[in-house]
Design an enzyme around this catalytic site. Structure first.
Site, PDB file in Angstrom:
ATOM      1  N   HIS A 197      57.077  21.571  22.555  1.00 12.47           N
ATOM      2  CA  HIS A 197      58.360  21.835  21.896  1.00 12.47           C
ATOM      3  C   HIS A 197      58.206  22.722  20.652  1.00 12.47           C
ATOM      4  CE1 HIS A 197      57.349  19.160  18.562  1.00 12.47           C
ATOM      5  NE2 HIS A 197      56.720  18.462  19.485  1.00 12.47           N
ATOM      6  N   HIS A 240      48.691  35.531  26.274  1.00 13.19           N
ATOM      7  CA  HIS A 240      48.182  34.944  27.511  1.00 13.19           C
ATOM      8  C   HIS A 240      47.646  33.551  27.194  1.00 13.19           C
ATOM      9  CE1 HIS A 240      45.108  35.291  31.088  1.00 13.19           C
ATOM     10  NE2 HIS A 240      45.869  34.226  31.171  1.00 13.19           N
TER      11      HIS A 240
HETATM   12  C1  LIG Z   1      35.063  33.748  23.515  1.00 12.88           C
HETATM   13  C2  LIG Z   1      34.751  34.840  24.526  1.00 12.88           C
HETATM   14  C3  LIG Z   1      35.906  35.836  24.601  1.00 12.88           C
HETATM   15  C4  LIG Z   1      33.484  35.539  24.069  1.00 12.88           C
HETATM   16  O1  LIG Z   1      33.097  36.460  25.028  1.00 12.88           O
HETATM   17  P1  LIG Z   1      31.970  37.560  24.651  1.00 12.88           P
HETATM   18  O2  LIG Z   1      32.470  38.387  23.515  1.00 12.88           O
HETATM   19  O3  LIG Z   1      31.629  38.270  25.933  1.00 12.88           O
HETATM   20  O4  LIG Z   1      30.777  36.699  24.076  1.00 12.88           O
HETATM   21  P2  LIG Z   1      29.393  36.234  24.784  1.00 12.88           P
HETATM   22  O5  LIG Z   1      29.627  35.646  26.136  1.00 12.88           O
HETATM   23  O6  LIG Z   1      28.434  37.378  24.663  1.00 12.88           O
HETATM   24  O7  LIG Z   1      28.937  35.059  23.813  1.00 12.88           O
HETATM   25  C5  LIG Z   1      28.584  35.286  22.458  1.00 12.88           C
HETATM   26  C6  LIG Z   1      28.139  33.960  21.874  1.00 12.88           C
HETATM   27  O8  LIG Z   1      29.272  33.083  21.792  1.00 12.88           O
HETATM   28  C7  LIG Z   1      29.053  31.906  22.573  1.00 12.88           C
HETATM   29  N1  LIG Z   1      30.307  31.612  23.268  1.00 12.88           N
HETATM   30  C8  LIG Z   1      31.016  32.452  24.066  1.00 12.88           C
HETATM   31  N2  LIG Z   1      32.129  31.857  24.505  1.00 12.88           N
HETATM   32  C9  LIG Z   1      32.127  30.623  23.973  1.00 12.88           C
HETATM   33  C10 LIG Z   1      33.019  29.540  24.079  1.00 12.88           C
HETATM   34  N3  LIG Z   1      34.139  29.634  24.808  1.00 12.88           N
HETATM   35  N4  LIG Z   1      32.729  28.423  23.393  1.00 12.88           N
HETATM   36  C11 LIG Z   1      31.594  28.323  22.645  1.00 12.88           C
HETATM   37  N5  LIG Z   1      30.706  29.332  22.506  1.00 12.88           N
HETATM   38  C12 LIG Z   1      30.977  30.458  23.178  1.00 12.88           C
HETATM   39  C13 LIG Z   1      27.937  32.272  23.544  1.00 12.88           C
HETATM   40  O9  LIG Z   1      27.202  31.147  23.947  1.00 12.88           O
HETATM   41  C14 LIG Z   1      27.111  33.214  22.719  1.00 12.88           C
HETATM   42  O10 LIG Z   1      26.327  32.473  21.803  1.00 12.88           O
HETATM   43  P3  LIG Z   1      24.814  32.934  21.409  1.00 12.88           P
HETATM   44  O11 LIG Z   1      24.997  34.268  20.734  1.00 12.88           O
HETATM   45  O12 LIG Z   1      24.357  31.844  20.508  1.00 12.88           O
HETATM   46  O13 LIG Z   1      24.085  33.035  22.693  1.00 12.88           O
HETATM   47  C15 LIG Z   1      34.547  34.265  25.973  1.00 12.88           C
HETATM   48  O14 LIG Z   1      33.290  33.612  26.132  1.00 12.88           O
HETATM   49  C16 LIG Z   1      35.647  33.319  26.376  1.00 12.88           C
HETATM   50  O15 LIG Z   1      35.624  32.099  26.122  1.00 12.88           O
HETATM   51  N6  LIG Z   1      36.652  33.893  27.083  1.00 12.88           N
HETATM   52  C17 LIG Z   1      37.776  33.164  27.612  1.00 12.88           C
HETATM   53  C18 LIG Z   1      37.649  33.114  29.146  1.00 12.88           C
HETATM   54  C19 LIG Z   1      38.913  32.617  29.770  1.00 12.88           C
HETATM   55  O16 LIG Z   1      39.629  31.827  29.222  1.00 12.88           O
HETATM   56  N7  LIG Z   1      39.219  33.130  30.943  1.00 12.88           N
HETATM   57  C20 LIG Z   1      40.486  32.813  31.565  1.00 12.88           C
HETATM   58  C21 LIG Z   1      40.874  33.873  32.528  1.00 12.88           C
HETATM   59  S1  LIG Z   1      42.460  33.538  33.166  1.00 12.88           S
END
Ligand SMILES: CC(C)(COP(=O)(O)OP(=O)(O)OC[C@H]1O[C@@H](n2cnc3c(N)ncnc32)[C@H](O)[C@@H]1OP(=O)(O)O)[C@@H](O)C(=O)NCCC(=O)NCCS
Length: 206
Positions: free
Chosen positions: A134, A143
């Protein structure tokens, strides 16, 4: 049958097309990879952005099914300036309060819930089994990914992405162009442009 032009022939486009069909639309796709991409499952891809601009009058509605929030908003604004209209597409299994306000070109996917007096901007994606409580106010082209839960009276800025299964504490303010990582728990306000991850969510520094 009403004809809907959907721009973006990828995974999200498939969901949009099915939800459109469930709402009585016939769907034709456009994609900027046309003519290399000329079909998506059983749907035809018949042109690119320029072709759609040239043929807008052949359609009863238009929908931008591009995952990137900023690109989706820019394309919708461009088509809107040329006179296109955008339906709100709601999956029949979603529950949307009669008191909620949903902006044009927004899709609400299966089993999502949008509760009373929530306002959702234009060109948003409210993902599968996500909840918007709400009095939330979501800007344009937000998104909310599958399984995310946004508690009451949260404010979210334009083009922000709330990741899979994230939770947002009530009354939080999340800025524009923020990324909330998958499974994060947002318990404090988040400024524009930041990426936050973890429980509790903290700024991701890379
Ligand atoms: C947060 C996010 C955008 C980061 O992506 P990125 O920029 O490619 O980052 P990386 O995967 O290279 O990760 C970088 C660091 O953050 C950490 N990390 C990434 N995503 C994380 C998350 N969701 N929670 C905790 N830590 C996370 C990784 O472990 C890595 O840590 P390290 O440097 O100690 O190894 C991505 O991981 C994420 O969560 N995206 C959302 C996905 C989603 O919701 N998809 C739905 C599609 S409909």
């Amino acid at each position: 049958m009403k004809k809907l032009a959907v721009l973006g022939a990828r995974g999200h486009g498939k969901d949009v097309a099915e939800i459109a069909e469930l709402n009585g639309w016939g769907v034709v796709f456009f994609d900027d990879a046309f003519p290399s991409v000329n079909s998506l499952a059983h749907w035809s891809v018949v042109g690119n952005t320029q072709d759609l601009l040239a043929g807008l009058q052949s359609f009863d509605g238009c929908f931008v099914a591009i995952g990137n929030n900023r690109i989706r908003l820019a394309k919708q604004q461009m088509f809107s300036e040329k006179g296109a209209t955008f339906p709100v597409l709601i999956h029949p299994s979603a529950v949307v309060s009669r008191y909620a306000v949903i902006g044009e070109g927004t899709v609400i996917k299966a089993n999502a819930v949008v509760n009373t007096f929530a306002k959702v901007g234009v060109a948003c994606i409210v993902g599968t089994v996500s909840t918007i409580a709400h009095d939330c106010v979501l800007g344009d082209s937000v998104h909310v990914s599958p399984g995310a839960n946004v508690a009451g009276a949260v404010i979210i800025g334009d083009c922000t992405w709330i990741g899979l299964g994230a939770t947002v504490r009530q009354c939080s303010k999340i800025g524009a162009n923020v990324v909330v990582g998958a499974s994060a728990a947002v318990v404090k306000d988040v400024s524009d442009g930041l990426t936050v991850v973890g429980v509790p969510a903290k700024v991701l520094i890379m």
